[in-house]
Design an enzyme around this catalytic site. Structure first.
Site: not given
Ligand code: 26W
Length: 812
Positions: A544-545
């Protein structure tokens, strides 16, 4: 709708495009030309339907949704479109017959990376579902010339490379220069009273052309392709010949550049607002263009603007497109001659707002002066909105100036976009049940008291066409062999996978598919990054980010702990594991970039130590993007969803992983709460502080991370390893910032995201999880259970809810 096409027709379609479009035979063509010919032949099918469907929407007078979003993270289109037209197998066969490798053709397409993370990908999933459900929608955004940067890992850190994705052309888009509009910026306002009322005149303002490019987006077996409309900025005058004639080429070029920079690049910021002027320009640019387009279209088709809300409903995806609201007011008043109340009555029935973050850094505010100089008329309109809104608040909270000040749209020199949205929109929704509740009880508590009916939570979903049928073809085939492929159109049929869990043979096949996907990922990593991983180990994925609240750092500390465990006790039983990280850090977010350095340093340490290299392997996957996710997610055994409770609004990666048979280890945060309810607490590994625990510690300031450091020797080792020379980095001081932020903090806030608090529970639950993993019979049931219960997280379910509660669209 099924698209019966014989292989002969498909082949002729491709060869025909090669011949007429590129003047090439199959033998002469490059892979890129073959890709484009496939795409064009597919596009023909879609465009025909699209044109018909849009005509019907008009003829039947159906309401259309405008989904406004600064980001649409579409990824690649070719194979997804083949899946949705039910033509994948046919195309693959034809390509193979022609002596081509379908994968190589697919890889010619560049990802449309017009988004940062969850918010942008959600918008893309929604278009797929809306089309699949035959609901009319146009998604509107900016045609960024450069998408989110490409990430390379060089010398142990992230390096950003620009993503010039349109370089080789884009076969999916159709320019519509005939529908261009002008967007005005700057200058001063003059109010002139004439016989017909107030007229607004501008002095010294300048305008930029907005040129629309449309993409058809087709859902699964759909009659109603969606439209993605992206606006591109163009200088109004072309090259100013006056400058040219005077020989001032530089000046001429410069003015052009200044206009066109608006749609040049996507800001790589996620959940962190920087309040830059160009960003404000971008947002006004695409929302103004969209509102002008809606008004123009409605006048052409129906004439009377008072019926606008019967034909259009607008969803504002986070606050970035908020300016659509004052812009529509401006058009109705200044250009169409309506009075305030008349315009407000229309606007008040057209907009709804989705919130995607509770982080204060994520709530957009604009400096009033900057705003005033860039958008003077919009600023005036917002002032009026603010006055009327404050009057309304005064009735609810007489005399409570502080409260009204905090709820106002404009105050203390700032314009607050969320407050504007709440003031005007019919509905305000969060993106999971927990997040919806947090909005009511914390983030927007005072608003909720005054407008209790506005607020709701609608849990996110992901399209199982892309995340199952496209990304995981072997699993899709396995499921279809047992229950047919009706589940791709009707997500409720996914429940029938539940019946298969009693069949040992199904479970064994399920695990064979998992193994195949792990091998596919291994081959992919070997090819793209030259990294070898062992599909025989457990694949534990955190993708994910990069953000502190998502706690990649907690996972890194845990790996350091396992390393230490093995080093000090070679007898200790550790399940051989491959820890896969994938994350982009915003280039301006220094601490996030340092966390990537730390992960890479940990990888170097454990992957090269003879005592650990055969049981622990840490891999950082470069350039996490939609296409990388499609290879990574189906290969995961374990899905890491370990955000600090109360911070992740929903998460959608969590849903993609469970759908593909990964088991979640996670906190009670965002949609994890609902995932745990769907699969049952026996089929998920939950740990750590709850949202209420965190809230209490925040309120009373009772959290003392130092105490955990003192009391837990494992934790102490892991933390010290960051700074005591254990890690193979040039400078011991490299990670002292991270170390200090956890123990002493920035200002007075140490360990804002409670890593030390959750470390021991995480380590413990991880151990339990690994003992279950060793029991292959238990594990395969658990993994398959996750896929079986993922129907609730299909975006189609989400869209049904939005439609029932907010949009009320009719299917075509
Ligand atoms: C720079 C300002 C800014 C602020 C917020 C940029 C981008 C944002 C987004 C709202 C951040 C975002 O993508 N939020 C994510 O939205 C997903 C879809 O609803 C959720 O699943 C994630 O939990 C949430 O973090």
């Amino acid at each position: 709708m099924a698209h019966e096409r014989s292989k002969e027709e498909i082949k002729e379609g491709i060869l025909g495009k090669l011949k007429r479009h590129f003047g090439k035979t199959l033998e002469e063509a490059t892979k890129d030309q073959i890709y484009k010919s496939c795409a064009l032949s597919i596009r023909d099918v879609i465009v025909e339907q699209w044109t018909d469907a849009n005509k019907q929407v008009l003829n039947q007078g159906l309401k259309r949704l405008y989904y406004l979003s600064a980001e649409f993270l579409m990824g690649r289109a070719l194979v997804n479109n083949m899946v949705n037209l039910h033509l994948l197998k046919e195309y693959n066969d034809v390509l193979c017959d022609m002596g081509l490798k379908p994968d190589e053709i697919e890889e010619q397409e560049r990802d449309a990376g017009l988004g940062n993370g969850g918010l942008g990908r959600l918008a893309a999933c929604f278009l797929d579902s809306l089309s699949t459900l035959d609901l009319p929608v146009t998604g509107c955004s900016i045609r960024y010339e450069y998408g989110l940067f490409k990430q390379r890992i060089l010398d142990g850190e992230q390096v950003e490379v620009n993503d010039n994705w349109l370089e080789a052309g884009n076969v999916w888009e159709i320019p519509r220069p005939e529908e261009q509009v002008e967007v005005r910026f700057g200058g001063e306002i003059e109010e002139i009273w004439t016989e017909t009322g107030l007229k607004i005149r501008y002095k010294n303002s300048y305008s930029v052309l907005a040129i629309p490019y449309d993409y058809p987006v087709i859902g699964y077996m759909s009659k109603m392709p969606a439209t993605l409309r992206l606006w591109s900025a163009k200088a109004k005058t072309g090259l100013d010949m006056n400058y040219f004639n005077r020989g001032d080429y530089a000046q001429a070029m410069q003015e052009r550049e200044l206009a066109e920079v608006i749609s040049k690049v996507l800001y790589p910021e996620d959940n962190h607002e920087q309040g830059r002027q160009l960003r404000l320009k971008q947002f006004y640019f695409f929302t103004s263009a969209t509102m002008q387009h809606i008004v123009r279209k409605h006048k052409q088709n129906y004439g009377d603007l008072h019926t606008l809300p019967n034909y259009f409903t607008v969803q504002i995806n986070d606050t970035h497109p908020t300016l659509a609201i004052p812009e529509l007011l401006r058009i109705l008043m200044d250009e169409e001659g309506m009075g305030w109340d008349e315009a407000m009555d229309i606007v008040g029935r057209m907009f709804n707002y989705t919130n995607h973050t509770v982080l204060v850094e994520g709530l957009e505010c604009w400096n009033e002066e900057l705003f005033q100089s860039l958008l003077p008329r919009i600023c005036q309109i917002i002032q009026v909105l603010n006055e009327k809104f404050c009057d309304r608040l005064w009735q609810a909270y007489p005399g409570q100036w502080d409260k009204i000040g905090s709820m106002a749209i404009v105050a203390y020199g700032e314009i607050r976009m969320a407050n504007l949205c709440i003031a005007v929109c019919g509905k305000v929704n969060g993106v999971s049940r927990l997040h919806g509740e947090i909005l009511k009880t914390r983030t927007f508590r005072d608003f909720y008291t005054v407008f209790p009916d506005k607020f709701l939570g609608i849990t996110n979903g992901v399209t199982h066409r892309r995340w199952l049928a496209k990304a995981n073809q072997p699993l899709t085939e396995l499921i279809a062999d047992h229950i047919g492929d009706g589940f791709l159109k009707d997500y409720r049929e996914m429940d029938r996978i539940g019946d298969l869990l009693l069949k040992e043979s199904f479970l064994d096949d399920f695990m064979c598919v998992k193994r195949k996907n792990k091998e596919r990922l291994a081959a992919h990593l070997k090819k793209t990054q030259g990294i070898e991983i062992d599909p025989g180990t457990v694949f534990d994925v955190h993708a994910k980010r990069l953000h502190e609240y998502k706690r990649q750092l907690l996972k890194a500390l845990h790996i350091l702990h396992l390393y230490h465990l093995r080093k000090t006790n070679p007898q200790v039983q550790i399940e051989p594991a491959t820890f896969l990280f994938a994350a982009k850090a915003s280039p301006g977010y220094a601490r996030a970039k340092n966390i990537i350095r730390l992960i890479l340093a940990v990888a170097k340490l454990v992957n090269n130590d003879p005592d650990t290299k055969d049981i622990l392997r840490v891999v950082f996957i470069e350039n996490y993007s939609v296409s990388e996710a499609e290879v990574l997610i189906p290969a995961a055994d374990i899905s890491e969803q370990i955000s600090t409770a109360g911070f992740e609004a929903s998460g959608t990666g969590n849903m993609k992983f469970m759908m593909n048979g990964a088991v979640t280890i996670g906190t009670m945060d965002g949609a994890n709460v609902e995932i745990s309810e769907e699969v049952g607490l026996d089929n998920i590994f939950i740990f750590g502080a709850s949202e209420q625990d965190i809230e209490k510690m925040e309120r009373y300031g009772t959290y003392k991370p130092g105490e955990y450091y003192e009391q837990n020797t494992d934790l102490r080792y892991a933390l010290n390893a960051m700074i005591d020379g254990t890690l193979p980095v040039a400078s011991d001081r490299q990670f002292s910032d991270l170390y200090h932020s956890l123990l002493f903090g920035d200002m007075d806030r140490a360990d804002r995201y409670y890593l030390l608090y959750d470390f021991a529970p995480y380590a413990q639950v991880y151990e339990t999880m690994m003992s279950v993993y060793r029991n292959k019979d238990e594990w395969k049931r658990m993994a398959a259970m996750n896929t079986a219960k993922s129907g609730h997280f299909a975006a189609d379910r989400t869209i049904h809810e939005y439609n029932d509660k907010i949009w009320h669209l009719k299917e075509m």
